[in-house]
Design an enzyme around this catalytic site. Structure first.
Site, PDB file in Angstrom:
ATOM      1  N   ILE A 130       0.459  -8.624   4.694  1.00  0.00           N
ATOM      2  CA  ILE A 130      -0.922  -8.538   5.187  1.00  0.00           C
ATOM      3  C   ILE A 130      -1.863  -9.061   4.104  1.00  0.00           C
ATOM      4  O   ILE A 130      -1.648  -8.803   2.903  1.00  0.00           O
ATOM      5  CB  ILE A 130      -1.277  -7.061   5.521  1.00  0.00           C
ATOM      6  CG1 ILE A 130      -0.209  -6.425   6.429  1.00  0.00           C
ATOM      7  CG2 ILE A 130      -2.672  -6.955   6.128  1.00  0.00           C
ATOM      8  CD1 ILE A 130      -0.035  -7.032   7.804  1.00  0.00           C
ATOM      9  N   SER A 162     -10.575   2.877   0.303  1.00  0.00           N
ATOM     10  CA  SER A 162     -11.634   2.044  -0.293  1.00  0.00           C
ATOM     11  C   SER A 162     -11.426   0.549  -0.110  1.00  0.00           C
ATOM     12  O   SER A 162     -12.383  -0.221  -0.183  1.00  0.00           O
ATOM     13  CB  SER A 162     -11.744   2.367  -1.796  1.00  0.00           C
ATOM     14  OG  SER A 162     -10.475   2.389  -2.413  1.00  0.00           O
ATOM     15  N   ARG A 163     -10.172   0.131   0.113  1.00  0.00           N
ATOM     16  CA  ARG A 163      -9.901  -1.314   0.177  1.00  0.00           C
ATOM     17  C   ARG A 163      -8.811  -1.594   1.220  1.00  0.00           C
ATOM     18  O   ARG A 163      -8.104  -0.699   1.652  1.00  0.00           O
ATOM     19  CB  ARG A 163      -9.420  -1.826  -1.186  1.00  0.00           C
ATOM     20  CG  ARG A 163     -10.476  -1.757  -2.262  1.00  0.00           C
ATOM     21  CD  ARG A 163     -10.048  -2.443  -3.552  1.00  0.00           C
ATOM     22  NE  ARG A 163      -9.097  -1.678  -4.320  1.00  0.00           N
ATOM     23  CZ  ARG A 163      -7.856  -2.066  -4.617  1.00  0.00           C
ATOM     24  NH1 ARG A 163      -7.412  -3.238  -4.201  1.00  0.00           N
ATOM     25  NH2 ARG A 163      -7.059  -1.306  -5.339  1.00  0.00           N
ATOM     26  N   VAL A 220      -3.867  10.482  -5.723  1.00  0.00           N
ATOM     27  CA  VAL A 220      -3.006  11.306  -4.859  1.00  0.00           C
ATOM     28  C   VAL A 220      -1.638  11.589  -5.474  1.00  0.00           C
ATOM     29  O   VAL A 220      -0.907  12.446  -4.983  1.00  0.00           O
ATOM     30  CB  VAL A 220      -2.827  10.683  -3.441  1.00  0.00           C
ATOM     31  CG1 VAL A 220      -4.148  10.661  -2.684  1.00  0.00           C
ATOM     32  CG2 VAL A 220      -2.185   9.314  -3.505  1.00  0.00           C
ATOM     33  N   TYR A 236       9.600   0.040  -4.892  1.00  0.00           N
ATOM     34  CA  TYR A 236       8.721   0.074  -3.706  1.00  0.00           C
ATOM     35  C   TYR A 236       9.545   0.300  -2.424  1.00  0.00           C
ATOM     36  O   TYR A 236       9.170   1.107  -1.568  1.00  0.00           O
ATOM     37  CB  TYR A 236       7.963  -1.250  -3.650  1.00  0.00           C
ATOM     38  CG  TYR A 236       6.914  -1.382  -2.584  1.00  0.00           C
ATOM     39  CD1 TYR A 236       5.660  -0.800  -2.730  1.00  0.00           C
ATOM     40  CD2 TYR A 236       7.151  -2.146  -1.435  1.00  0.00           C
ATOM     41  CE1 TYR A 236       4.675  -0.965  -1.754  1.00  0.00           C
ATOM     42  CE2 TYR A 236       6.179  -2.322  -0.471  1.00  0.00           C
ATOM     43  CZ  TYR A 236       4.942  -1.730  -0.637  1.00  0.00           C
ATOM     44  OH  TYR A 236       3.968  -1.890   0.328  1.00  0.00           O
TER      45      TYR A 236
HETATM   46  P1  NAP Z   1      -4.662  -2.639  -1.707  1.00  0.00           P
HETATM   47  O1  NAP Z   1      -5.557  -3.636  -1.098  1.00  0.00           O
HETATM   48  O2  NAP Z   1      -4.091  -2.865  -3.057  1.00  0.00           O
HETATM   49  O3  NAP Z   1      -5.413  -1.212  -1.673  1.00  0.00           O
HETATM   50  C1  NAP Z   1      -4.739  -0.081  -2.165  1.00  0.00           C
HETATM   51  C2  NAP Z   1      -5.555   1.133  -1.877  1.00  0.00           C
HETATM   52  O4  NAP Z   1      -4.816   2.271  -2.362  1.00  0.00           O
HETATM   53  C3  NAP Z   1      -6.886   1.124  -2.599  1.00  0.00           C
HETATM   54  O5  NAP Z   1      -7.867   1.680  -1.751  1.00  0.00           O
HETATM   55  C4  NAP Z   1      -6.637   2.036  -3.803  1.00  0.00           C
HETATM   56  O6  NAP Z   1      -7.767   2.782  -4.198  1.00  0.00           O
HETATM   57  C5  NAP Z   1      -5.640   3.008  -3.227  1.00  0.00           C
HETATM   58  N1  NAP Z   1      -4.851   3.673  -4.261  1.00  0.00           N
HETATM   59  C6  NAP Z   1      -3.960   3.117  -5.118  1.00  0.00           C
HETATM   60  N2  NAP Z   1      -3.445   4.058  -5.918  1.00  0.00           N
HETATM   61  C7  NAP Z   1      -4.014   5.242  -5.554  1.00  0.00           C
HETATM   62  C8  NAP Z   1      -3.894   6.559  -6.002  1.00  0.00           C
HETATM   63  N3  NAP Z   1      -3.060   6.888  -6.994  1.00  0.00           N
HETATM   64  N4  NAP Z   1      -4.625   7.533  -5.403  1.00  0.00           N
HETATM   65  C9  NAP Z   1      -5.478   7.222  -4.392  1.00  0.00           C
HETATM   66  N5  NAP Z   1      -5.642   5.975  -3.930  1.00  0.00           N
HETATM   67  C10 NAP Z   1      -4.921   4.991  -4.512  1.00  0.00           C
HETATM   68  O7  NAP Z   1      -3.396  -2.368  -0.769  1.00  0.00           O
HETATM   69  P2  NAP Z   1      -3.145  -2.655   0.785  1.00  0.00           P
HETATM   70  O8  NAP Z   1      -2.496  -3.967   0.892  1.00  0.00           O
HETATM   71  O9  NAP Z   1      -4.351  -2.359   1.565  1.00  0.00           O
HETATM   72  O10 NAP Z   1      -2.020  -1.570   1.058  1.00  0.00           O
HETATM   73  C11 NAP Z   1      -2.289  -0.333   1.681  1.00  0.00           C
HETATM   74  C12 NAP Z   1      -0.956   0.333   2.036  1.00  0.00           C
HETATM   75  O11 NAP Z   1      -0.234  -0.530   2.897  1.00  0.00           O
HETATM   76  C13 NAP Z   1      -0.069   0.571   0.827  1.00  0.00           C
HETATM   77  O12 NAP Z   1       0.633   1.777   0.992  1.00  0.00           O
HETATM   78  C14 NAP Z   1       0.895  -0.586   0.871  1.00  0.00           C
HETATM   79  O13 NAP Z   1       2.109  -0.289   0.251  1.00  0.00           O
HETATM   80  C15 NAP Z   1       1.049  -0.776   2.365  1.00  0.00           C
HETATM   81  N6  NAP Z   1       1.512  -2.100   2.758  1.00  0.00           N
HETATM   82  C16 NAP Z   1       0.786  -3.217   2.409  1.00  0.00           C
HETATM   83  C17 NAP Z   1       1.265  -4.465   2.810  1.00  0.00           C
HETATM   84  C18 NAP Z   1       0.540  -5.742   2.484  1.00  0.00           C
HETATM   85  O14 NAP Z   1       1.106  -6.811   2.685  1.00  0.00           O
HETATM   86  N7  NAP Z   1      -0.677  -5.702   1.991  1.00  0.00           N
HETATM   87  C19 NAP Z   1       2.453  -4.562   3.541  1.00  0.00           C
HETATM   88  C20 NAP Z   1       3.132  -3.424   3.857  1.00  0.00           C
HETATM   89  C21 NAP Z   1       2.664  -2.181   3.472  1.00  0.00           C
HETATM   90  P3  NAP Z   1      -8.722   2.376  -5.472  1.00  0.00           P
HETATM   91  O15 NAP Z   1      -9.013   0.926  -5.373  1.00  0.00           O
HETATM   92  O16 NAP Z   1      -9.897   3.266  -5.231  1.00  0.00           O
HETATM   93  O17 NAP Z   1      -7.976   2.755  -6.704  1.00  0.00           O
END
Ligand code: NAP
Length: 248
Positions: A189, A15-16, A65, A156
């Protein structure tokens, strides 16, 4: 364009942020898209409507999940609608940052439940049909934090490190069955997840990154699109780093 025609992709946390970019990147290869979300139903429905307007079959599915029952229900719904899932992007993730000395057991468990049990719940539910059909792609979104460690993120880092170990082990187990399992490790990111990080910390991140900037979700999704393609058939058990050179 069109490498994933007739394939179905499930993106958790679609979703995001990075997950949303993955929905679009896989749709660009003509995959049908199952957008999992937990809370952001409007955002997920907007993605579905937009993809459908571009001629892509798409539907949103609510499930936390970290909950095995909800995940099982979601998988039944997706399988009922599409009959198969070929690509799984285990992207859903959360942070609950706190220095280890102050971390509560709840913060520890919440992060492990979503970031590590989540991929187990989803992957274990969908692997049998991939193995049976002799084709599949599991792509796990881990993090640079698993590789470098990071202050305030022991929960984490452990979850994301576990994801890398899971990737390598599962890759070995299903390699001969036509299923590849890889991880993508983003650096920092620009998403909602990093929006809450203090500007001072982000400045340090930029200084530590040879490219001098944060990455964009699309830059991560491009690697997911690459790994999902049939042409990536000999790549398994790998961790692809997308971090502007911060860790090499
Ligand atoms: P984000 O913008 O906070 O989005 C998180 C997403 O995960 C949302 O779509 C949210 O859905 C979903 N989510 C959270 N808890 C959930 C659950 N229990 N069940 C199902 N969906 C759930 O995060 P992002 O930055 O895009 O990160 C995405 C992935 O990349 C994560 O695994 C994060 O650890 C990893 N990552 C991010 C970065 C970074 O710098 N941003 C760096 C390295 C790795 P809802 O909004 O619908 O609840």
């Amino acid at each position: 364009m069109g490498d994933l025609v007739d394939k179905v992709s499930l993106i958790t946390g679609g979703s995001r942020g990075i997950g949303k970019a993955c929905c679009y990147a896989l749709a660009a290869e003509k995959s049908a898209i199952a957008v999992n979300y937990n809370r952001s139903s409007e955002a997920a429905d907007e993605i579905v409507a937009d993809l459908e307007s571009k001629g892509i079959r798409a539907k949103s599915y609510q499930a936390d999940v970290s909950d095995p029952d909800q995940t099982r229900r979601m998988i039944d719904e997706v399988m009922g609608d599409y009959g198969q899932v070929d690509v799984v992007v285990n992207n859903a993730g959360i942070t609950r940052d706190r220095s280890f000395l102050k971390m509560t057991v709840d913060q520890w468990h919440q992060v492990l439940l979503v970031n590590l049990d989540g991929p187990f719940n989803v992957t274990s539910g969908l692997m049998p049909q991939m193995v049976e059909r002799g084709w599949g792609r599991i792509i796990n979104i881990t993090s640079i934090v698993a590789q470098m460690g990071n202050f305030g993120q022991s929960n984490y880092a452990v979850a994301k490190g576990g994801m890398i170990a899971f990737t390598k082990t599962l890759a070995r187990e299903v390699a001969a069955k036509g299923v590849t399992v890889n991880a993508v490790a983003p650096g920092f990111i620009e998403t909602d997840m990093t929006a809450s990080v203090p500007e001072k910390v982000l400045d340090t991140v930029r200084q530590m990154t040879p490219m001098g900037r944060l990455g964009r979700p699309e830059e991560v999704a491009r690697a997911v699109r690459f790994l999902a393609a049939p042409q990536a058939s000999f790549i398994t058990g790998q961790v692809v780093n997308i971090n502007g050179g911060m860790y090499m």
